[in-house]
Write an enzyme that holds these catalytic residues in place. Structure first.
Site, PDB file in Angstrom:
ATOM      1  N   VAL A   1      -7.318   3.560  -6.578  1.00 42.34           N
ATOM      2  CA  VAL A   1      -6.800   2.251  -6.164  1.00 42.34           C
ATOM      3  C   VAL A   1      -6.822   2.040  -4.655  1.00 42.34           C
ATOM      4  CG1 VAL A   1      -5.348   1.889  -8.187  1.00 42.34           C
ATOM      5  CG2 VAL A   1      -4.422   3.130  -6.213  1.00 42.34           C
ATOM      6  N   TYR A   2      -7.160   3.051  -3.881  1.00 40.84           N
ATOM      7  CA  TYR A   2      -7.228   2.856  -2.437  1.00 40.84           C
ATOM      8  C   TYR A   2      -8.381   1.906  -2.129  1.00 40.84           C
ATOM      9  CZ  TYR A   2      -4.157   6.968  -1.908  1.00 40.84           C
ATOM     10  OH  TYR A   2      -3.113   7.870  -1.971  1.00 40.84           O
TER      11      TYR A   2
END
Length: 326
Positions: free
Chosen positions: A52-53
């Site tokens: 999710v970064y």
């Protein structure tokens, strides 16, 4: 840089890790390349990211830099899965979601396996045994070499680690990633004792107290800092209270006495805490990262550690300590 075993496993990692939270968002390819090269040249191996970064951008950027800049075999790549962009369900650790997320991570990273695959957070909507089965499948299929968890509280970590140890053939948890610093010692209540007892290595995130322990906020909030940005101000704000100010002042006094920076003292303190394998460092650029990596030669005197322990000690009473005196 010295290396340590990750928990009770044979995997050795550098005792400082490189974080990629801002890669692909605030940190562009050139700065990311400079950081990775500096980290590798300093003897670093553990690089931590998550699916999710930057919505996968951090993994993609790391994948672009592997081999062209740093040999894949020299890195211990750790990523995470389980966070989802759903306001009604922040985490999904179902077997189907996790394994699909792992395949997507491998594609972005351009590799056939990750060295450490971590569940990003506990999901109350999925039976824990289903989540842990996904970890076993990832290892047995060769897509992950070791597995761990992140943001699990004490009972969740103890249950997960014990479940994996209960039956031969299951993959033991190698690590847990949790926020830990002089400004955030909450994990010492239950998480850290459980990790030490069960042979799970701790990977502290935000070891510099979200940047506050560098001392940059002692006389205000710099405009070019995280605390001065619209996107990160709320992230830093909890550590700008009076309690934090006392800890940072004590840290600055210790740093002056040792002729080093507050950053070095704060980082050396958490790096050498019992149960810690490798704090994860996040930096805006290679210069910031280089300053942090220069802590390698510093070991804090016992007197300094004791003083910092005292000034930052969390309040732990019943049932954790001294309950017989109640």
């Amino acid at each position: 840089m010295e290396h340590r075993h990750l928990g009770r496993t044979g995997l050795r990692v550098s005792r400082l890790g490189l974080g990629t939270l801002t890669w692909g968002r605030d940190t562009g390819e050139r700065d990311a390349a400079d950081q990775l090269k500096s980290f590798w040249e300093a003897g670093g191996s553990l690089v931590d990211t998550a699916d999710v970064y930057a919505d996968g951008g951090a993994e993609y950027l790391l994948g672009r830099l592997i081999e062209d800049l740093v040999p894949r075999s020299d890195l211990v790549i750790a990523t995470k899965a389980g966070s989802v962009p759903d306001p009604d369900r922040r985490f999904d650790t179902s077997r189907g979601h996790l394994l699909a997320a792992l395949d997507a991570s491998l594609q972005r990273l351009g590799t056939d396996h990750v060295d450490l695959w971590q569940v990003h957070a506990y999901d109350p909507g999925t039976p824990m045994e289903e989540t842990l089965q996904a970890l076993d499948i990832a290892v047995s299929s060769g897509r992950a070499r070791y597995v761990g968890v992140s943001n699990f509280c004490g009972w969740q970590l103890a249950k997960a680690a014990s479940w994996q140890l209960a039956t031969p053939g299951r993959t033991p948890l190698a690590s847990t990633q949790m926020e830990y610093s002089l400004l955030q010692r909450g994990i010492e209540r239950e998480v850290l004792p459980a990790a030490v007892d069960l042979g799970v290595g701790l990977l502290p995130s935000s070891p510099l107290g979200r940047g506050v322990l560098t001392g940059k906020y002692r006389h205000g909030v710099p405009a070019d800092s995280r605390g001065g940005s619209s996107g990160m101000a709320a992230f830093v704000a909890p550590y700008l209270d009076d309690t934090a100010r006392l800890i940072v002042d004590a840290l600055a006094i210790a740093a002056d006495g040792l002729a080093v920076s507050p950053l070095h003292v704060a980082l050396a303190w958490v790096r050498d805490r019992p149960g810690v394998t490798a704090p994860i460092l996040g930096a805006r650029n290679a210069a910031q990262l280089g300053a942090a990596l220069s802590v390698e030669g510093l070991t804090l005197p016992e007197e300094i550690c004791s003083a910092l322990d005292d000034v930052s000690a969390p309040l732990h009473r019943y049932p954790d300590h001294d309950w017989t005196t109640l």
